[in-house]
Design an enzyme around this catalytic site. Structure first.
Site, PDB file in Angstrom:
ATOM      1  N   LEU A  91       0.822  -1.206   0.000  1.00  0.00           N
ATOM      2  CA  LEU A  91       0.000   0.000   0.000  1.00  0.00           C
ATOM      3  C   LEU A  91       0.863   1.266   0.000  1.00  0.00           C
ATOM      4  O   LEU A  91       0.531   2.270  -0.642  1.00  0.00           O
ATOM      5  CB  LEU A  91      -0.896  -0.011   1.244  1.00  0.00           C
ATOM      6  CG  LEU A  91      -1.445   1.330   1.723  1.00  0.00           C
ATOM      7  CD1 LEU A  91      -2.502   1.843   0.765  1.00  0.00           C
ATOM      8  CD2 LEU A  91      -1.987   1.211   3.131  1.00  0.00           C
ATOM      9  N   ARG A 115      -8.822   0.136  -4.128  1.00  0.00           N
ATOM     10  CA  ARG A 115      -7.963  -1.035  -3.914  1.00  0.00           C
ATOM     11  C   ARG A 115      -8.396  -1.785  -2.652  1.00  0.00           C
ATOM     12  O   ARG A 115      -8.512  -3.009  -2.639  1.00  0.00           O
ATOM     13  CB  ARG A 115      -6.510  -0.575  -3.785  1.00  0.00           C
ATOM     14  CG  ARG A 115      -5.470  -1.652  -3.518  1.00  0.00           C
ATOM     15  CD  ARG A 115      -4.111  -0.978  -3.376  1.00  0.00           C
ATOM     16  NE  ARG A 115      -2.994  -1.903  -3.307  1.00  0.00           N
ATOM     17  CZ  ARG A 115      -2.482  -2.382  -2.178  1.00  0.00           C
ATOM     18  NH1 ARG A 115      -3.019  -2.031  -1.021  1.00  0.00           N
ATOM     19  NH2 ARG A 115      -1.459  -3.216  -2.204  1.00  0.00           N
ATOM     20  N   HIS A 197      -1.222 -10.382  -2.205  1.00  0.00           N
ATOM     21  CA  HIS A 197      -0.105 -10.472  -3.155  1.00  0.00           C
ATOM     22  C   HIS A 197       0.067 -11.844  -3.797  1.00  0.00           C
ATOM     23  O   HIS A 197       1.046 -12.075  -4.491  1.00  0.00           O
ATOM     24  CB  HIS A 197       1.210 -10.026  -2.497  1.00  0.00           C
ATOM     25  CG  HIS A 197       1.215  -8.571  -2.143  1.00  0.00           C
ATOM     26  ND1 HIS A 197       1.298  -7.577  -3.093  1.00  0.00           N
ATOM     27  CD2 HIS A 197       1.094  -7.945  -0.955  1.00  0.00           C
ATOM     28  CE1 HIS A 197       1.254  -6.399  -2.490  1.00  0.00           C
ATOM     29  NE2 HIS A 197       1.112  -6.592  -1.199  1.00  0.00           N
ATOM     30  N   GLN A 246       1.361  -5.263  -8.860  1.00  0.00           N
ATOM     31  CA  GLN A 246       1.701  -5.419  -7.447  1.00  0.00           C
ATOM     32  C   GLN A 246       0.717  -6.292  -6.662  1.00  0.00           C
ATOM     33  O   GLN A 246       1.107  -7.025  -5.764  1.00  0.00           O
ATOM     34  CB  GLN A 246       1.772  -4.015  -6.817  1.00  0.00           C
ATOM     35  CG  GLN A 246       2.343  -3.976  -5.422  1.00  0.00           C
ATOM     36  CD  GLN A 246       1.648  -2.922  -4.584  1.00  0.00           C
ATOM     37  OE1 GLN A 246       0.481  -3.067  -4.244  1.00  0.00           O
ATOM     38  NE2 GLN A 246       2.364  -1.876  -4.251  1.00  0.00           N
TER      39      GLN A 246
END
Length: 291
Positions: A91, A115, A197, A246
């Site tokens: 973040l 997000r 992730h 990412q």
């Protein structure tokens, strides 16, 4: 020549009362806090200043709260904020980009909120978890995870001997057991809502793609070292592409710090709640000195 590197933390750095001191000091920080309440349509500052730990753990609060605190911390430095390079952990990459002028504050906050909501929805639809693996070389962690059935991958290379793995609940459990057998000092399950992730975040990545594509990115005032490959970028198109990757790729923090040091960084300053990242920098420096 000695260079200054500014670092921006990610989710998990939050604490109750965060940002109150910045707000009370007035100036640009207070303006940003008031602006954030308007943009988000709810009193995020009230939750930050007076909410419980449980309140702050809500993803829709945590990510914008850490982002807001971080950006306000940097910009309240005024002319003293002169980064030669910046980087953010997960973040924190959004915070770093806004602080360095590569993205406007409002657009950055809206992206962070989008997000957060996409990741929250993904966690509810696709159960997953994470675990911290202590005192094993990166290649051993990678090798063990690759032999586990199901989805489990290393996702946070935080410092030498500290790697976080992420994936399906049973796969992470199996990986933890095997990694202990392989010599890990500890394999600690993390209190998180999902498999951040990892490939399980693909639905969130797809949802965020549209928002990132619409956002107006600019060249930042200095290079930003991005999580996906630990390399420095100033080109807006490349930065945008890396931000999107990412969500489903590892945070290569160890490699990022090594590269920043290699490019002349001697002073590391953390902007945001806590000092986790500067602690990791200390471990990475120690490792480099003993090699």
């Amino acid at each position: 020549m000695s260079k200054k590197a500014y670092l921006f933390p990610g989710q998990g750095a939050q604490y109750t009362g965060m940002g109150r001191d910045l707000y009370d000091a007035g100036g640009i920080a207070r303006d940003l806090f008031d602006e954030a309440d308007r943009i988000l349509g709810f009193g995020i500052t009230d939750v930050m200043f007076e909410g419980s730990e449980e309140d702050l753990r809500q993803t829709k609060v945590t990510q914008p709260a850490v982002f807001l605190h971080s950006v306000a911390s940097a910009l309240s430095l005024g002319d003293d904020f002169r980064p030669d390079m910046v980087a953010g952990h997960s973040l924190g990459e959004f915070s770093a980009l806004v602080a360095a002028g590569g993205l406007g504050f409002e657009e950055g906050l809206r992206l962070v909120y989008a997000r957060a909501m996409a990741m929250q929805a993904c966690c509810e639809d696709v159960p997953g978890t994470m675990a911290a693996i202590i005192a094993l070389p990166d290649d051993v962690v990678e090798s063990v995870c690759s032999r586990v059935s199901g989805t489990v991958v290393p996702v946070n290379y935080n410092s030498p001997g500290q790697v976080v793995i992420s994936g399906e609940v049973e796969a992470v459990k199996e990986a933890c057991a095997r990694l202990k057998e392989a010599g890990a000092k500890r394999a600690l399950p993390l209190a998180v809502g999902g498999a951040y992730h990892s490939p399980l975040m693909e639905p969130a990545r797809l949802e965020l793609a549209a928002a990132i594509e619409k956002a107006e990115f600019r060249s930042p005032r200095c290079p930003i070292y991005q999580n996906v490959d630990a390399r420095p970028y100033t080109d807006p198109a490349s930065i945008k592409a890396n931000l999107l990757k990412q969500l489903t790729n590892p945070v290569r923090w160890t490699q990022t710090v090594v590269n920043m040091i290699g490019d002349g960084a001697e002073e590391f300053i953390e902007c945001g709640p806590g000092t986790v990242l500067t602690g990791l920098v200390g471990r990475i420096k120690k490792f480099l000195e003993t090699r």
